[in-house]
Motif scaffolding. Structure first.
Motif, PDB file in Angstrom:
ATOM      1  N   SER A 269      68.671   8.437  -4.374  1.00 15.04           N
ATOM      2  CA  SER A 269      68.312   8.951  -3.057  1.00 15.04           C
ATOM      3  C   SER A 269      69.490   8.700  -2.130  1.00 15.04           C
ATOM      4  CB  SER A 269      67.037   8.271  -2.538  1.00 15.04           C
ATOM      5  OG  SER A 269      67.180   6.858  -2.564  1.00 15.04           O
ATOM      6  N   PRO A 270      69.637   9.495  -1.071  1.00 18.12           N
ATOM      7  CA  PRO A 270      70.843   9.393  -0.234  1.00 18.12           C
ATOM      8  C   PRO A 270      71.101   7.999   0.327  1.00 18.12           C
ATOM      9  CG  PRO A 270      69.621  11.386   0.289  1.00 18.12           C
ATOM     10  CD  PRO A 270      68.754  10.597  -0.653  1.00 18.12           C
ATOM     11  N   GLY A 271      70.050   7.355   0.862  1.00 17.92           N
ATOM     12  CA  GLY A 271      70.243   6.041   1.464  1.00 17.92           C
ATOM     13  C   GLY A 271      70.660   4.992   0.456  1.00 17.92           C
ATOM     14  N   MET A 272      70.036   5.036  -0.724  1.00 17.54           N
ATOM     15  CA  MET A 272      70.380   4.071  -1.757  1.00 17.54           C
ATOM     16  C   MET A 272      71.808   4.293  -2.244  1.00 17.54           C
ATOM     17  SD  MET A 272      70.713   3.586  -5.266  1.00 17.54           S
ATOM     18  CE  MET A 272      69.803   4.939  -5.999  1.00 17.54           C
ATOM     19  N   LEU A 273      72.189   5.552  -2.442  1.00 16.40           N
ATOM     20  CA  LEU A 273      73.547   5.852  -2.891  1.00 16.40           C
ATOM     21  C   LEU A 273      74.573   5.446  -1.829  1.00 16.40           C
ATOM     22  CD1 LEU A 273      72.936   9.336  -4.530  1.00 16.40           C
ATOM     23  CD2 LEU A 273      73.391   7.185  -5.702  1.00 16.40           C
ATOM     24  N   ASP A 274      74.265   5.682  -0.557  1.00 15.94           N
ATOM     25  CA  ASP A 274      75.176   5.269   0.514  1.00 15.94           C
ATOM     26  C   ASP A 274      75.364   3.753   0.520  1.00 15.94           C
ATOM     27  OD1 ASP A 274      75.507   7.866   1.307  1.00 15.94           O
ATOM     28  OD2 ASP A 274      74.126   7.747   3.014  1.00 15.94           O
ATOM     29  N   ALA A 275      74.270   3.006   0.313  1.00 13.34           N
ATOM     30  CA  ALA A 275      74.357   1.543   0.288  1.00 13.34           C
ATOM     31  C   ALA A 275      75.223   1.072  -0.869  1.00 13.34           C
ATOM     32  CB  ALA A 275      72.958   0.935   0.197  1.00 13.34           C
ATOM     33  N   ALA A 276      75.062   1.704  -2.028  1.00  8.17           N
ATOM     34  CA  ALA A 276      75.861   1.324  -3.196  1.00  8.17           C
ATOM     35  C   ALA A 276      77.342   1.596  -2.951  1.00  8.17           C
ATOM     36  CB  ALA A 276      75.373   2.079  -4.427  1.00  8.17           C
ATOM     37  N   ARG A 277      77.639   2.766  -2.400  1.00  8.73           N
ATOM     38  CA  ARG A 277      79.043   3.142  -2.183  1.00  8.73           C
ATOM     39  C   ARG A 277      79.682   2.354  -1.054  1.00  8.73           C
ATOM     40  NH1 ARG A 277      76.956   9.231  -3.059  1.00  8.73           N
ATOM     41  NH2 ARG A 277      77.290   9.341  -5.337  1.00  8.73           N
ATOM     42  N   ALA A 278      78.843   1.789  -0.157  1.00  8.51           N
ATOM     43  CA  ALA A 278      79.366   0.979   0.946  1.00  8.51           C
ATOM     44  C   ALA A 278      79.675  -0.450   0.501  1.00  8.51           C
ATOM     45  CB  ALA A 278      78.364   0.956   2.094  1.00  8.51           C
ATOM     46  N   GLY A 279      79.388  -0.768  -0.753  1.00 10.38           N
ATOM     47  CA  GLY A 279      79.709  -2.093  -1.267  1.00 10.38           C
ATOM     48  C   GLY A 279      78.601  -3.110  -1.174  1.00 10.38           C
ATOM     49  N   THR A 280      77.368  -2.689  -0.851  1.00  7.11           N
ATOM     50  CA  THR A 280      76.231  -3.616  -0.848  1.00  7.11           C
ATOM     51  C   THR A 280      76.085  -4.227  -2.238  1.00  7.11           C
ATOM     52  OG1 THR A 280      75.071  -2.279   0.792  1.00  7.11           O
ATOM     53  CG2 THR A 280      73.740  -3.812  -0.503  1.00  7.11           C
TER      54      THR A 280
END
Length: 344
Positions: free
Chosen positions: A128-139
């Motif tokens: 999902s967009p939010g989860m993918l954004d969090a992963a790519r942001a280094g979370t």
């Protein structure tokens, strides 16, 4: 409720010394440490976790977003995650995505707002967009059970291919040739992988998998019921229905019984994701079991490695076949008394 000042007064030290003891700072004398810990015990003092997190930038809290809390597999996974995290000094907040990408993103945002230290996710519907954004942001993040190709996140999962081969070999040995599968969502790695493993295993025995024997489910019981009804309406129904998860298997069992048919006399049934209930169905269901507890524990350790700056690594554990009596297996022989005989 006692405050840090009360502890300092009781121990006869400064507030700063109490703070250093509670944060395990090495620059405190053993005598002062002993007095502070004794005062903490006497007064029943509990440090303020929120204030501590502001100082250390850590909350010692993990987030876990699972695909479906009603699925016994994920319930067991969540339990093992919580137990391992607690043993390692972390708490866990759980979110149920209910196989919905929008709910998955809601839980990811909520958990990040609560300043969790890291996130365990079983991605639903390919992410999902939010989860993918969090992963790519280094979370700090670890995928468990499912994963997303091309996303640089460690994965802890079971490999079911060998177990699926064992299942097909078992079914072939019992004389079954028309085998159908209730597949999970094609957008999930587990959904697509199990279909491909089944197709490849059938091919080893020269058994085709026609399109009419592939039913699209969604890892929910109702889809298992619907797909099985479609199989039973075919001019040549399958001899075996293999459900790619436990809830779809229970739905399939409901559909078979609703037609007045019997398992395995009229149609055989097998499942991926063994659960304790399968022992108690009539007949007990042959299933592929995943090492769920080990997966949960390994996922927590991998995530904490990432949080604490150690190199994380992906983990793959084997699934295995559990043979019962839902595919036409012979009934076990009754136990006979054992006689001890001594040699003469």
């Amino acid at each position: 409720m006692a405050s840090i000042k009360d502890v300092a007064a009781e121990a006869g030290v400064s507030v700063a010394t109490v703070s250093r003891v509670l944060n395990d700072h090495p620059s405190v004398s053993e005598d002062a440490r002993t007095r502070v810990l004794a005062a903490v015990q006497t007064l029943g003092y509990r440090p303020n976790a929120v204030a501590r997190s502001l100082r250390t930038d850590q909350t010692r809290t993990l987030g876990l977003v699972i695909s479906d809390v009603l699925n016994p597999y994920f319930t067991e996974l969540a339990r093992s995650v919580e137990e391992e995290a607690r043993a390692l000094g972390y708490s866990v907040i759980i979110g149920n995505a209910d196989e919905r990408p929008d709910l998955q993103d809601h839980h990811v945002r909520t958990l990040l707002d609560r300043r969790i230290d890291g996130l365990l996710v079983s991605p639903t519907d390919g992410g999902s967009p939010g989860m993918l954004d969090a992963a790519r942001a280094g979370t700090p993040m670890v995928f468990v059970d499912r994963w997303i190709a091309g996303v640089d996140v460690p994965v802890v999962r079971a490999d079911g291919r060998a177990a699926v081969r064992d299942l097909v070999a078992h079914l072939h040995g019992l004389g079954h040739r028309r085998l159908a599968i209730i597949a999970g969502p094609a957008a999930t790695t587990t959904g697509s992988e199990r279909v491909e493993a089944f197709r490849e295993a059938l091919a080893e025995y020269g058994i085709p998998l026609p399109d009419v024997y592939i039913g699209q489910g969604d890892f929910q019981a109702e889809s298992g019921r619907r797909v099985t009804e479609g199989f039973l309406d075919l001019p040549e129904p399958p001899e075996v229905v293999f459900a790619a998860d436990n809830l779809m298997a229970l739905g399939a069992l409901d559909a078979i019984r609703a037609r007045g048919l019997r398992v395995p006399e009229d149609i055989a049934l097998a499942a991926f994701d063994d659960i304790p209930w399968f022992v108690h169905t009539d007949p007990p269901i042959t299933a592929i079991a995943q090492p769920t507890g080990e997966l949960g524990r390994a996922a927590v350790r991998a995530l904490i490695d990432r949080i604490e700056g150690r190199p994380p690594r992906s983990v793959t554990l084997p699934a295995h076949l559990v043979v019962r009596r839902s595919c036409g297996e012979p009934a076990p022989l009754p136990h006979s008394p054992v006689t001890n005989r001594s040699k003469s």
